[in-house]
Design an enzyme around this catalytic site. Structure first.
Site, PDB file in Angstrom:
ATOM      1  N   LYS A   1       0.842  -1.212   0.000  1.00 33.27           N
ATOM      2  CA  LYS A   1       0.000   0.000   0.000  1.00 33.27           C
ATOM      3  C   LYS A   1       0.869   1.252   0.000  1.00 33.27           C
ATOM      4  CE  LYS A   1      -3.765   2.314   2.436  1.00 33.27           C
ATOM      5  NZ  LYS A   1      -4.850   2.172   3.422  1.00 33.27           N
TER       6      LYS A   1
ATOM      7  N   HIS B   1      -9.111 -30.902 -36.097  1.00 29.82           N
ATOM      8  CA  HIS B   1     -10.229 -30.035 -35.688  1.00 29.82           C
ATOM      9  C   HIS B   1     -10.987 -30.626 -34.496  1.00 29.82           C
ATOM     10  CE1 HIS B   1      -9.357 -27.515 -39.069  1.00 29.82           C
ATOM     11  NE2 HIS B   1      -9.560 -28.495 -39.916  1.00 29.82           N
TER      12      HIS B   1
END
Length: 512
Positions: A138, A278
């Protein structure tokens, strides 16, 4: 940036901490430390002050209370650019702390034990560590926070080159990493505690779906060049975490196909090969040797195999590699590669070789607009004794072997799925059609090998007799399917009329 004058060090993972502490001392940094960390440093000849000396309070409650004190948190959180903050520190005799080096109790190691009880889990939740990390992050503009030993060397080098200070960019980078570390820690705690006394089952899923994962790689693009894409996952687990031994960058579509191929070969106990195009199998076989399984898989549909993706459930040997090298293949997944196979395939510079460990199997998750769908993986294994023979004629032993093989493959074909097979070899695959009879027709049309004497596996029931009749027209002798249609009796009657053996599994394998 001001010179770093004082650092708080409190680490569970002590990898590299002695060398890093020495690097800090060489820059004139005063070290404050706790318990085991302080002892480790002193034993290595590094002088430190105890936290208790700074706070005036001893460590308390079996070490639960050490750093949570105004003389520690105040020294971290004070903003150096605010005179009233500095005045408060001076009034109360609180030293500034310019660097926080903290990593946390290894909660995840304890949490990995499924038998860990709630008391053990709770006791291994770090409280002071996250407080120190968040406080420093912070106040990142004034305090550097380091949560990983992997940063020690770079930070030490920057301190040496920067006369004891770190750049604002480094402070900000470290702060972001620190917030990520505490978020991951809280996530691990929340996720593990949610499992206490609650089993995840199809009927009872966890109330919150947590999808946090590290980005492992940026991809050139997604399914199409105008789509952006990246790979997220766990290093070392399944296809996402596989080691790439050679070849060009993997594409989004390569990864989808590799996953489909790898999952398919995991179905088999003997040497097996899968060829995927595929996301659908265009060839699969299980044989006595890996090379023979590949030859049989390739025979199913040589045209579609061109440019396909392969997977093997055994170490890829030289003989199999020699067979593979005869055609163009995009990528291979295998648990390992013989040195001779690697040498042989090294000439194909673009061929991606992936060494895969485990399945990384968890919930199966798909995104939809506005949310996600989650389900447990389809891990059903067929038990012949739990099936039902519905026709007058039961399958012979060779038919049974072929039916069991076809059933395993059908689970990995997009619905509607039809698989023509012999024992240990696919012969034709019909995938992804809107009507089942069309999948039957397409599977037969794709077949290169003779269909007479094959069997058919169907992922879901036949809604009408037409699918069975179409299969019989191509020489099929037996069919395996879940059953459950309102017209089951008509379908069974058609099979009896055509002298087919038909087995019901009672289990469906839709794959969308």
């Amino acid at each position: 940036m001001p010179k770093i004058e004082r650092a708080l060090i409190s680490v569970t993972d002590k990898t590299g901490i002695v060398d890093f502490a020495r690097a800090l001392k060489s820059q004139g940094v005063e070290l404050i430390s706790t318990g085991g960390t302080a002892r480790t440093l002193r034993e290595s000849g590094v002088a430190v002050r105890d936290v208790s000396e700074v706070t005036g309070f001893p460590e308390m409650l079996d070490g639960r209370v050490k750093t949570m004190h105004p003389k520690i948190t105040g020294g971290i959180l004070a903003m150096r650019g605010k005179p009233d903050h500095l005045a408060s520190l001076s009034e109360h005799g609180i030293p500034t702390i310019d660097m926080v080096v903290v990593n946390l109790y290894a909660f995840e190691k304890v949490a990995a034990n499924p038998n860990a009880d709630i008391a053990e889990l709770i006791e291994n939740i770090d409280i002071g560590g996250p407080t120190m990390i968040r406080s420093a992050a912070k106040n990142y503009a004034d305090v550097a926070v380091i949560v990983s030993p992997s940063d020690y060397e770079a930070i030490a080098q920057e301190l040496r080159s920067g006369a004891g200070s770190l750049s604002p960019a480094t402070h900000w980078r470290l702060a972001r990493k620190a917030f990520r570390a505490t978020a991951d820690y809280d996530r691990a705690i929340s996720g593990r505690l949610a499992q206490v006394g609650q089993a995840v089952s199809p009927a009872q899923m966890l109330p919150t779906l947590d999808l946090r994962a590290d980005k492992l790689a940026d991809l050139r693009y997604g399914e199409n060049p105008h789509q952006s894409a990246a790979l997220y996952g766990i290093a070392g687990a399944g296809i996402a975490g596989a080691a790439q031994l050679q070849g060009k960058e993997l594409s989004y579509n390569n990864l989808v196909d590799l996953d489909a191929a790898w999952n398919l070969v995991q179905e088999f106990d003997h040497a097996a090969s899968a060829i995927i195009k595929h996301a659908n199998p265009c060839g699969c076989a299980e044989q006595a040797t890996l090379a023979e399984s590949y030859r049989k898989a390739f025979e199913c549909d040589p045209v579609s195999a061109f440019g396909g993706v392969l997977a093997f459930n055994r170490t890829l040997d030289e003989e199999t590699a020699r067979e593979v090298s005869k055609t163009f293949i995009e990528a291979i997944a295998a648990p390992d590669y013989a040195p001779e196979a690697l040498a042989l395939l090294s000439g194909k510079k673009n061929l991606r070789l992936m060494k895969v460990t485990g399945s990384g199997e968890g919930l199966v998750i798909k995104s939809i607009s506005g949310g996600f769908l989650a389900q447990t993986p389809d891990t059903h294994r067929l038990n012949r004794e739990q099936t039902q023979v519905k026709t007058r004629r039961a399958p012979g032993e060779e038919e049974w072997t072929a039916l069991e093989f076809a059933w395993k493959v059908a689970k990995h074909v997009k619905s509607n799925a039809i698989v023509y097979a012999r024992a240990g070899q696919t012969v034709g695959v019909g995938a992804g059609q809107m009507s089942r009879v069309d999948s039957v027709r397409i599977g037969a049309a794709k077949a290169v090998l003779p269909l007479a004497g094959t069997v058919v596996g169907s992922d879901a029931f036949f809604p009408f007799p037409d699918g069975v009749e179409e299969a019989a027209r191509h020489g099929v002798t037996a069919i395996i399917q879940p059953g459950g249609s309102v017209r089951d009796e008509e379908v069974i009657a058609a099979a009896d009329r055509l002298n087919l053996a038909m087995v019901f599994t009672g289990v469906r394998h839709f794959r969308h």
